[in-house]
Design an enzyme around this catalytic site. Structure first.
Site, PDB file in Angstrom:
ATOM      1  N   ARG A 210       0.846  -1.191   0.000  1.00  0.00           N
ATOM      2  CA  ARG A 210       0.000   0.000   0.000  1.00  0.00           C
ATOM      3  C   ARG A 210       0.885   1.246   0.000  1.00  0.00           C
ATOM      4  NH1 ARG A 210      -2.186  -3.623   3.665  1.00  0.00           N
ATOM      5  NH2 ARG A 210      -4.359  -4.280   3.248  1.00  0.00           N
ATOM      6  N   LYS A 234      -2.065  -2.565   7.858  1.00  0.00           N
ATOM      7  CA  LYS A 234      -3.223  -1.965   8.515  1.00  0.00           C
ATOM      8  C   LYS A 234      -3.432  -2.677   9.846  1.00  0.00           C
ATOM      9  CE  LYS A 234      -6.193  -0.199   4.823  1.00  0.00           C
ATOM     10  NZ  LYS A 234      -7.485  -0.356   4.140  1.00  0.00           N
ATOM     11  N   HIS A 306      -2.421   2.890  -5.913  1.00  0.00           N
ATOM     12  CA  HIS A 306      -3.225   1.700  -5.616  1.00  0.00           C
ATOM     13  C   HIS A 306      -3.422   0.837  -6.860  1.00  0.00           C
ATOM     14  CE1 HIS A 306      -5.532  -0.418  -2.599  1.00  0.00           C
ATOM     15  NE2 HIS A 306      -6.474  -0.659  -3.500  1.00  0.00           N
ATOM     16  N   ARG A 309      -0.622  -1.440  -7.174  1.00  0.00           N
ATOM     17  CA  ARG A 309      -0.859  -2.588  -6.277  1.00  0.00           C
ATOM     18  C   ARG A 309      -1.745  -3.618  -6.984  1.00  0.00           C
ATOM     19  NH1 ARG A 309      -1.375  -4.209  -0.769  1.00  0.00           N
ATOM     20  NH2 ARG A 309      -3.482  -4.756  -0.065  1.00  0.00           N
ATOM     21  N   HIS A 332      -3.763  -9.527   3.055  1.00  0.00           N
ATOM     22  CA  HIS A 332      -5.178  -9.727   3.368  1.00  0.00           C
ATOM     23  C   HIS A 332      -5.349 -11.003   4.182  1.00  0.00           C
ATOM     24  CE1 HIS A 332      -6.543  -6.413   1.006  1.00  0.00           C
ATOM     25  NE2 HIS A 332      -6.142  -6.915  -0.143  1.00  0.00           N
ATOM     26  N   TYR A 341      -9.246 -10.369  -8.858  1.00  0.00           N
ATOM     27  CA  TYR A 341      -8.165 -10.662  -9.800  1.00  0.00           C
ATOM     28  C   TYR A 341      -8.462 -11.893 -10.655  1.00  0.00           C
ATOM     29  CZ  TYR A 341      -6.254  -7.356  -6.548  1.00  0.00           C
ATOM     30  OH  TYR A 341      -6.093  -6.256  -5.759  1.00  0.00           O
TER      31      TYR A 341
END
Length: 356
Positions: A210, A234, A306, A309, A332, A341
């Site tokens: 990120r 995060k 982004h 990414r 994630h 994706y």
């Protein structure tokens, strides 16, 4: 927004807030929430509290005087009235004829309020060890998501990705072709930051981290021998992220000129620097966004960090067909987020249709 200005704005908003929001802010700093997230949340609280006063729900003279009981006693109908206000209020954008704010903005507002209510009703401990109150009206308010299938979203995003050999073509364009159109004055600025800019773009395209994770990298976080970077994800978790080997020469070139070019001393630990009047500073997110936007627009289409990414994630899935691997690379917890994706690279369905 530069870090100094961001912190200044945060202090400005904090000076307006009631005590329980200041407690919330302090608590979330320890998670840690990013300053950007907290700034956006404080803006949303100001908007909400102003509405409470203007609508007569709170009789406080100013935001700081709003009583916590006001939040405890808010009804579902009150919150729905606030959402309706957001939908129907005149837009503050002079160039827009739209009434109300976008659904994305409304969702962000509700997310900020949900976070505050969760803190007040579940996370905080008062003198008796209990939360300040238990009634969480935000649990009764649902957000409206944009109606779009994964296939539609994938098709929209696909146009803004540098897939296949376009990844290396983009880097090659910045390195060898971008400067051709520049004036002598613009070339001087470009040459000063060329190695740094290429290193940042290569890192984003090779790791899929990120923007905030790239900004917060320190020198100690990068291992070029192993092609691994240590990032803060995060929620504050530390994670080791692999990089594709094509990024190595760009990062090595930048590191070879970093100290001299940006006047870096031992105490300047940030990996990516800017320099103004002889003083080095950590590069900020907005500078990287502008830089990526500038180069990508000249190359093909203006994109955000982004989207770089997304580019890495799509290329990785295309090569491995493993959602688990992609989700681990992106940091994630589940593979649900990576469903996108599978649609971007889903050529099987198109091939089957072509064979009908």
């Amino acid at each position: 927004m530069k870090r100094e200005l961001l912190l200044e704005k945060i202090e400005e908003y904090k000076s307006l807030m009631p005590w329980f929001v200041l407690e919330y802010y302090q608590s979330k700093l320890s998670v840690p929430y990013s300053f950007t997230t907290l700034y956006e949340y404080l803006k949303e609280y100001k908007r909400f509290f102003n509405w409470l006063i203007d609508s007569g729900i709170s009789d406080a003279d100013d935001i700081a005087s709003i009583h916590i009981k006001t939040l405890e006693n808010l009804t579902k109908k009150d919150m729905e009235s606030f959402v309706l206000y957001l939908r129907e209020r005149p837009s503050l954008n002079t160039y827009s004829k739209k009434q109300g704010v976008s659904q994305t903005t409304i969702n962000r507002t509700l997310s900020a309020l949900s976070s505050l209510y969760k803190y007040l009703t579940e996370e905080v401990e008062g003198p008796d060890g209990e939360p300040y109150f238990y009634r969480n009206v935000m649990k009764k308010i649902s957000t409206k998501k944009k109606k779009e299938t994964l296939a539609a979203r994938a098709e929209n995003i696909k146009q803004k990705l540098f897939l296949g050999d376009e990844t290396m073509k983009f880097l090659d364009y910045v390195e060898n072709e971008y400067e051709v159109k520049l004036s002598n004055r613009a070339k001087s600025s470009f040459y000063k930051n060329k190695e740094r800019d290429l290193a940042i773009i290569a890192l984003l395209l090779s790791s899929g981290v990120r923007l905030s994770e790239a900004v917060n990298l320190d020198l100690k976080d990068i291992n070029l021998k192993m092609m691994v970077i240590d990032v803060t994800r995060k929620g504050g978790q530390r994670d080791s992220v692999n990089m594709a080997s094509f990024a190595r020469p760009y990062l090595e070139n930048y590191l070879s000129i970093r100290n001299k070019r940006y006047k870096a001393e031992k105490q300047d630990v940030a990996l990516f620097l800017t320099e103004y009047r002889g003083v080095p500073n950590r590069i900020d997110a907005s500078s990287i966004e502008k830089m990526v936007g500038k180069y990508s627009q000249d190359f093909k289409i203006r994109v955000t960090p982004h989207k770089l990414r997304h580019t890495l994630a799509t290329r990785l899935y295309d090569a491995t067909k493993s959602q688990v691997l992609v989700s681990h690379q992106l940091g994630h917890a589940s593979t649900q987020v990576t469903d996108l994706y599978t649609h971007i690279v889903n050529d099987e369905q198109k091939n089957a249709l072509d064979n009908l």
